[in-house]
Design a protein around this motif. Structure first.
Motif, short mmCIF file in Angstrom:
data_model
loop_
_atom_site.label_atom_id
_atom_site.label_comp_id
_atom_site.label_asym_id
_atom_site.label_seq_id
_atom_site.Cartn_x
_atom_site.Cartn_y
_atom_site.Cartn_z
N GLN A 168 0.84 -1.20 0.00
CA GLN A 168 0.00 0.00 0.00
C GLN A 168 0.87 1.25 0.00
O GLN A 168 0.55 2.25 -0.62
CB GLN A 168 -0.95 0.00 1.21
N ARG A 188 1.89 1.88 -3.55
CA ARG A 188 0.75 2.39 -4.32
C ARG A 188 0.47 3.85 -3.98
O ARG A 188 0.17 4.67 -4.85
CB ARG A 188 -0.49 1.53 -4.05
N ASP A 189 0.60 4.20 -2.71
CA ASP A 189 0.42 5.60 -2.30
C ASP A 189 1.49 6.50 -2.92
O ASP A 189 1.20 7.63 -3.32
CB ASP A 189 0.45 5.73 -0.77
N ILE A 241 0.49 7.20 -6.44
CA ILE A 241 -0.60 8.18 -6.46
C ILE A 241 -0.06 9.59 -6.26
O ILE A 241 -0.43 10.53 -6.99
CB ILE A 241 -1.68 7.83 -5.40
N HIS A 242 0.85 9.75 -5.30
CA HIS A 242 1.42 11.08 -5.04
C HIS A 242 2.22 11.59 -6.24
O HIS A 242 2.18 12.77 -6.57
CB HIS A 242 2.27 11.08 -3.77
N ILE A 271 -0.28 12.79 -8.79
CA ILE A 271 -0.82 14.09 -8.37
C ILE A 271 0.17 15.19 -8.73
O ILE A 271 -0.21 16.22 -9.30
CB ILE A 271 -1.16 14.11 -6.87
N ALA A 291 -5.86 14.85 -7.39
CA ALA A 291 -5.84 13.82 -6.34
C ALA A 291 -6.93 12.78 -6.60
O ALA A 291 -6.67 11.57 -6.53
CB ALA A 291 -6.01 14.45 -4.97
N ALA A 292 -8.12 13.24 -6.89
CA ALA A 292 -9.22 12.30 -7.14
C ALA A 292 -8.95 11.47 -8.39
O ALA A 292 -9.14 10.25 -8.40
CB ALA A 292 -10.54 13.07 -7.29
N ARG A 328 -6.13 8.80 -7.85
CA ARG A 328 -6.61 7.62 -7.11
C ARG A 328 -7.40 6.68 -8.02
O ARG A 328 -7.25 5.46 -7.96
CB ARG A 328 -7.44 8.05 -5.91
N ILE A 329 -8.24 7.27 -8.86
CA ILE A 329 -9.04 6.46 -9.78
C ILE A 329 -8.14 5.76 -10.80
O ILE A 329 -8.29 4.56 -11.05
CB ILE A 329 -10.10 7.34 -10.49
N GLU A 385 -4.95 5.00 -10.57
CA GLU A 385 -4.15 3.94 -9.94
C GLU A 385 -5.00 2.73 -9.62
O GLU A 385 -4.60 1.59 -9.88
CB GLU A 385 -3.48 4.48 -8.67
N GLN A 386 -6.19 2.93 -9.07
CA GLN A 386 -7.05 1.80 -8.70
C GLN A 386 -7.48 1.01 -9.94
O GLN A 386 -7.45 -0.23 -9.93
CB GLN A 386 -8.29 2.28 -7.93
#
Length: 190
Positions: free
Chosen positions: A48, A51-52, A55-56, A59, A81-82, A85-86, A88-89
């Protein structure tokens, strides 16, 4: 005498005592060390934390000046940011469904990681291309012609390849490489 000396040699964890020796001279021989535990390196799935980090990075790429945001647009940080996240997921889910099972080897993990990284880059580019070009960054007809003319003839067979050769996908490639690198570093540290 050699039989006696062999019989009195201490084994691991035993105390070496010479006959007639004072109690203060007794010493304990430490037991032999056990072999180190086997290290397991898992490339896929990423932690995790990894993955974070991806995401950063997304962003930052979307919301700060870069080659991509100069060409397309800078996305407000909340929206970036939104969206990150989408992206990456969805890329994670696609890579997991593509593998269909648990990854058994490092090579398989690297293959799935590569799919994940490429999918992130593709989705990021699709998102940026869907945004309207800002008026200040839209190239004039003269600038577009100059870029197309400056590209070598073998690279400029289509308009898309001319745009790509002029630097349109450089940032996407660097994000792909960086996300793979982040995940590999995180896996190695676990």
């Amino acid at each position: 005498m050699t039989e006696d000396s062999e019989a009195t040699k201490p084994q691991g964890g035993e105390i070496a005592v010479e006959e007639g020796a004072d109690d203060s001279l007794k010493s304990e021989v430490p037991p032999s060390p056990s072999p180190p535990p086997a290290i397991s390196l898992n490339i896929w799935p990423p932690s995790q934390r990894a993955r974070d980090a991806v995401i950063h990075r997304l962003i930052d790429t979307l919301s700060s000046p870069s080659v991509l945001t100069k060409r397309y647009c800078v996305v407000p940080e909340e929206m970036a940011a939104a969206t990150a996240r989408i992206i990456e997921q969805e890329a994670f889910d696609a890579a997991n469904s593509g593998s269909g099972r648990e990854v058994a080897s490092i090579d398989e993990g690297l293959a799935v990681l590569q799919i994940y990284s490429k999918d992130i880059s593709k989705r990021m580019m699709d998102f940026l291309k869907s945004k309207p070009l800002p008026a200040s960054s839209a190239p004039t007809t003269e600038e577009a012609v100059d870029k197309a003319v400056s590209v070598p003839a073998e690279s400029a067979t289509t308009t898309e390849s001319a745009i790509t050769a002029a630097g349109g996908d450089e940032e996407a490639s660097s994000v792909e490489q960086e996300s793979a690198s982040i995940i590999e570093q995180e896996s190695a540290s676990v």
